[in-house]
Design an enzyme around this catalytic site. Structure first.
Site, PDB file in Angstrom:
ATOM      1  N   GLU A 167      74.069 -28.483 -16.965  1.00 47.15           N
ATOM      2  CA  GLU A 167      74.402 -27.409 -18.079  1.00 47.15           C
ATOM      3  C   GLU A 167      73.161 -26.502 -18.372  1.00 47.15           C
ATOM      4  O   GLU A 167      73.455 -25.397 -18.758  1.00 47.15           O
ATOM      5  CB  GLU A 167      74.910 -28.200 -19.178  1.00 47.15           C
ATOM      6  N   LYS A 192      83.782 -26.737 -30.022  1.00 46.59           N
ATOM      7  CA  LYS A 192      84.948 -27.191 -29.273  1.00 46.59           C
ATOM      8  C   LYS A 192      85.266 -28.590 -29.477  1.00 46.59           C
ATOM      9  O   LYS A 192      84.476 -29.228 -29.196  1.00 46.59           O
ATOM     10  CB  LYS A 192      84.756 -26.663 -27.808  1.00 46.59           C
ATOM     11  N   ARG A 222      94.036 -33.141 -42.696  1.00 45.32           N
ATOM     12  CA  ARG A 222      93.868 -31.652 -42.248  1.00 45.32           C
ATOM     13  C   ARG A 222      92.377 -31.447 -42.484  1.00 45.32           C
ATOM     14  O   ARG A 222      91.611 -30.269 -42.595  1.00 45.32           O
ATOM     15  CB  ARG A 222      94.588 -30.900 -43.413  1.00 45.32           C
ATOM     16  N   HIS A 275      80.745 -35.091 -16.008  1.00 42.36           N
ATOM     17  CA  HIS A 275      81.200 -33.566 -16.088  1.00 42.36           C
ATOM     18  C   HIS A 275      80.353 -32.708 -15.361  1.00 42.36           C
ATOM     19  O   HIS A 275      80.556 -31.759 -14.559  1.00 42.36           O
ATOM     20  CB  HIS A 275      81.300 -33.315 -17.518  1.00 42.36           C
ATOM     21  N   GLU A 324      85.853 -17.696 -28.939  1.00 40.89           N
ATOM     22  CA  GLU A 324      85.619 -17.595 -27.307  1.00 40.89           C
ATOM     23  C   GLU A 324      86.720 -16.266 -26.971  1.00 40.89           C
ATOM     24  O   GLU A 324      87.854 -16.709 -26.173  1.00 40.89           O
ATOM     25  CB  GLU A 324      86.022 -18.750 -26.400  1.00 40.89           C
ATOM     26  N   ARG A 378      81.713 -15.854 -25.128  1.00 37.15           N
ATOM     27  CA  ARG A 378      81.296 -17.214 -24.846  1.00 37.15           C
ATOM     28  C   ARG A 378      81.950 -17.812 -23.742  1.00 37.15           C
ATOM     29  O   ARG A 378      81.650 -18.925 -23.075  1.00 37.15           O
ATOM     30  CB  ARG A 378      82.133 -17.696 -26.274  1.00 37.15           C
ATOM     31  N   HIS A 402      82.806 -23.890 -14.549  1.00 35.06           N
ATOM     32  CA  HIS A 402      83.894 -24.975 -15.074  1.00 35.06           C
ATOM     33  C   HIS A 402      85.397 -24.629 -14.671  1.00 35.06           C
ATOM     34  O   HIS A 402      86.068 -25.439 -14.796  1.00 35.06           O
ATOM     35  CB  HIS A 402      83.711 -24.813 -16.613  1.00 35.06           C
ATOM     36  N   ASN A 441      81.515 -20.624 -19.326  1.00 34.49           N
ATOM     37  CA  ASN A 441      82.452 -21.397 -18.459  1.00 34.49           C
ATOM     38  C   ASN A 441      82.050 -21.206 -17.103  1.00 34.49           C
ATOM     39  O   ASN A 441      82.812 -21.713 -16.122  1.00 34.49           O
ATOM     40  CB  ASN A 441      84.033 -20.647 -18.517  1.00 34.49           C
ATOM     41  N   LYS A 470      72.795 -21.728 -25.948  1.00 34.17           N
ATOM     42  CA  LYS A 470      74.132 -21.998 -26.185  1.00 34.17           C
ATOM     43  C   LYS A 470      74.497 -21.468 -27.715  1.00 34.17           C
ATOM     44  O   LYS A 470      75.601 -20.906 -27.949  1.00 34.17           O
ATOM     45  CB  LYS A 470      74.681 -23.561 -26.154  1.00 34.17           C
ATOM     46  N   HIS A 472      86.069 -28.399 -13.802  1.00 32.33           N
ATOM     47  CA  HIS A 472      87.015 -29.209 -14.579  1.00 32.33           C
ATOM     48  C   HIS A 472      88.106 -30.027 -13.507  1.00 32.33           C
ATOM     49  O   HIS A 472      88.362 -31.048 -13.845  1.00 32.33           O
ATOM     50  CB  HIS A 472      87.587 -28.528 -15.729  1.00 32.33           C
TER      51      HIS A 472
HETATM   52  N1  LIG Z   1      82.813 -29.353 -26.647  1.00 32.27           N
HETATM   53  C1  LIG Z   1      82.017 -28.760 -25.546  1.00 32.27           C
HETATM   54  O1  LIG Z   1      81.551 -27.743 -25.834  1.00 32.27           O
HETATM   55  C2  LIG Z   1      81.671 -29.519 -24.243  1.00 32.27           C
HETATM   56  C3  LIG Z   1      80.824 -29.151 -23.568  1.00 32.27           C
HETATM   57  C4  LIG Z   1      80.235 -29.984 -22.514  1.00 32.27           C
HETATM   58  C5  LIG Z   1      80.940 -30.975 -22.095  1.00 32.27           C
HETATM   59  N2  LIG Z   1      81.865 -31.552 -23.044  1.00 32.27           N
HETATM   60  C6  LIG Z   1      82.379 -32.942 -22.781  1.00 32.27           C
HETATM   61  O2  LIG Z   1      81.468 -33.951 -23.001  1.00 32.27           O
HETATM   62  C7  LIG Z   1      81.677 -34.833 -22.385  1.00 32.27           C
HETATM   63  C8  LIG Z   1      80.593 -35.312 -21.230  1.00 32.27           C
HETATM   64  O3  LIG Z   1      79.345 -35.726 -22.280  1.00 32.27           O
HETATM   65  P1  LIG Z   1      78.498 -36.632 -21.840  1.00 32.27           P
HETATM   66  O4  LIG Z   1      78.079 -36.325 -20.378  1.00 32.27           O
HETATM   67  O5  LIG Z   1      77.613 -36.770 -23.032  1.00 32.27           O
HETATM   68  O6  LIG Z   1      79.126 -38.053 -21.450  1.00 32.27           O
HETATM   69  P2  LIG Z   1      79.284 -39.443 -22.486  1.00 32.27           P
HETATM   70  O7  LIG Z   1      79.733 -39.182 -23.860  1.00 32.27           O
HETATM   71  O8  LIG Z   1      80.355 -40.402 -21.907  1.00 32.27           O
HETATM   72  O9  LIG Z   1      77.968 -40.008 -22.426  1.00 32.27           O
HETATM   73  C9  LIG Z   1      77.607 -40.453 -21.171  1.00 32.27           C
HETATM   74  C10 LIG Z   1      77.343 -41.978 -21.134  1.00 32.27           C
HETATM   75  O10 LIG Z   1      75.947 -42.227 -21.634  1.00 32.27           O
HETATM   76  C11 LIG Z   1      76.060 -43.185 -22.798  1.00 32.27           C
HETATM   77  N3  LIG Z   1      75.007 -42.548 -23.715  1.00 32.27           N
HETATM   78  C12 LIG Z   1      75.026 -41.520 -24.460  1.00 32.27           C
HETATM   79  N4  LIG Z   1      73.822 -41.505 -25.141  1.00 32.27           N
HETATM   80  C13 LIG Z   1      72.977 -42.498 -24.881  1.00 32.27           C
HETATM   81  C14 LIG Z   1      71.812 -42.903 -25.134  1.00 32.27           C
HETATM   82  N5  LIG Z   1      70.977 -42.138 -25.811  1.00 32.27           N
HETATM   83  N6  LIG Z   1      71.215 -44.034 -24.699  1.00 32.27           N
HETATM   84  C15 LIG Z   1      72.142 -44.700 -23.996  1.00 32.27           C
HETATM   85  N7  LIG Z   1      73.427 -44.376 -23.348  1.00 32.27           N
HETATM   86  C16 LIG Z   1      73.769 -43.314 -23.990  1.00 32.27           C
HETATM   87  C17 LIG Z   1      77.531 -42.924 -23.408  1.00 32.27           C
HETATM   88  O11 LIG Z   1      77.818 -44.197 -24.143  1.00 32.27           O
HETATM   89  C18 LIG Z   1      78.254 -42.726 -21.963  1.00 32.27           C
HETATM   90  O12 LIG Z   1      78.309 -44.155 -21.241  1.00 32.27           O
HETATM   91  C19 LIG Z   1      83.106 -34.662 -21.126  1.00 32.27           C
HETATM   92  O13 LIG Z   1      84.242 -35.118 -21.896  1.00 32.27           O
HETATM   93  C20 LIG Z   1      82.952 -33.030 -21.388  1.00 32.27           C
HETATM   94  O14 LIG Z   1      84.276 -32.535 -21.300  1.00 32.27           O
HETATM   95  C21 LIG Z   1      82.219 -30.952 -24.298  1.00 32.27           C
END
Ligand SMILES: NC(=O)c1ccc[n+]([C@@H]2O[C@H](COP(=O)([O-])OP(=O)(O)OC[C@H]3O[C@@H](n4cnc5c(N)ncnc54)[C@H](O)[C@@H]3O)[C@@H](O)[C@H]2O)c1
Length: 363
Positions: A176, A134, A112, A255, A224, A228, A235, A232, A214, A239
């Protein structure tokens, strides 16, 4: 951000994490979760700068969106149980958005709720995913279908982690940052457009500005219910396009790349609905199409994208709710848009890409 939950940016951020561990979380069990890349590239630096984590076990998940699923959750819950992790333990998520979304969800649900700390390593994580609470996993090919909003104990943004991030991933995060400018700060949009994106020194203050934007939006509306939703922008379609790109023969979009498609469509919808002037719409479109590789669409793809959009969490009463623009730097939330107009927006994008290069299926 929500009261008492710090987002610490830039120099000294990891020292601040170490202080938090030795004061607020003194004596607590600690576990680091990352993916194979972020642990390889980031863990040595994290341990060098945060001595309070040197004894912590680390758990690696495979890199990529495929890890944001129930199978990985199961593996992580089992691993935490095997380590004898108790409630009150600190789970440090070291990675991009995949790791922070996943670890946030696993941490919120295990016994939990553990205390989750985010240390983003990708640009997407630093300016967006790690901030705001999120958490989510994907289900049946639908992005972020299961999850909850739960603020992390803290977010510690250490831009030097970006040194090892690939070029495509960097551009993914810039998308972003552009969005933040479009919905909330025209000066930021112009500054990001003008910046040399691969120069990390030049980018660092803009990264901090985006993260601060942000935080500011989230702090007014953590759950949200209204403002907030500004974040989006791009998005609602993005998405669905992201999920769609994983289904077909073209390269799956990241993304931020999918959000670029969504932002081009949303800028056009903003113009079409008389919210945004044509010059601004064209300027936004030009920047996005110039800087990002395009994704080819066929008219026959629209139906599937609309189907995927039906899962959007912002939909109300069967209709789509979009965040659109009134100007560069000023978004408007909750604009109702019907399916026919979404199809028109997708068609607008399809023709733009087709006209730019009719022979290319580049993405
Ligand atoms: N929670 C939220 O508010 C929110 C907002 C935007 C995106 N997201 C989510 O985030 C995800 C995308 O995030 P992302 O683009 O970071 O993708 P990711 O976490 O898959 O990272 C991208 C790639 O880069 C690599 N990587 C990360 N940091 C590194 C570093 N310093 N050096 C070398 N390699 C590195 C990772 O291993 C991966 O292969 C999606 O699932 C999306 O839905 C969430």
């Amino acid at each position: 951000m929500a009261a008492g939950r710090p987002v610490v940016l830039g120099a000294g951020s990891l020292a601040a994490l170490d202080r938090w561990l030795t004061t607020e979380a003194r004596g607590a069990q600690r576990v680091v979760v990352g993916d194979e890349n972020t642990l390889r590239h980031g863990l040595p630096e994290l341990l060098a700068l945060v001595p309070g984590l040197r004894e912590a076990p680390s758990i690696a998940v495979p890199p990529g969106e495929g890890s944001k699923g129930i199978g990985t959750c199961h593996a992580l819950w089992s691993h935490l149980a095997g380590l004898g992790v108790e409630r009150g333990a600190v789970l440090v998520a070291l990675g991009g958005g995949v790791v922070t979304d996943l670890a946030g969800f696993v941490g919120a649900t295990f016994k939990r709720g553990l205390r989750v700390v985010n240390v983003p390593t990708s640009l997407m994580g630093m300016v967006d995913a790690a901030i705001g609470g999120k958490t989510a996993i994907d289900l049946d090919g639908v992005k972020n279908l299961v999850g909850l909003v739960r603020q992390p104990e803290g977010v510690y943004v250490h831009p030097p982690f970006l040194r090892t991030l690939g070029k495509r991933e960097l551009l993914n995060g810039v998308a972003e940052m552009l969005k933040h400018g479009l919905v909330a700060d025209a000066d930021h949009w112009h500054a990001v457009v003008a910046a040399p994106w691969h120069d990390l020194q030049a980018l660092a203050p803009l990264v901090e500005r985006s993260a601060a934007l942000k935080c500011a939006v989230v702090s007014t509306d953590p759950e949200e219910h209204g403002p907030r939703r500004l974040l989006n922008f791009g998005h609602t379609i993005g998405h669905a396009v992201e999920a769609f790109s994983g289904e077909g023969p073209q390269r799956g979009l990241l993304h931020g790349e999918a959000v670029v498609v969504g932002m081009v469509c949303a800028a056009w919808l903003s113009w079409r609905l008389d919210l945004l002037d044509r010059t601004s719409c064209d300027a936004i479109t030009a920047v996005l199409l110039e800087r990002y590789r395009t994704f080819s669409l066929n008219v026959t793809d629209h139906h599937r994208i609309l189907e995927l959009m039906a899962h959007d969490k912002k939909n109300r009463g069967g209709g789509f709710r979009f965040t659109l623009l009134e100007a560069i730097g000023r978004g408007r939330v909750d604009v109702p848009v019907d399916a026919a107009m979404v199809a028109d927006a997708l068609d607008h994008y399809r023709l733009l890409v087709h006209d730019a290069d009719p022979h290319r299926r580049s993405a």
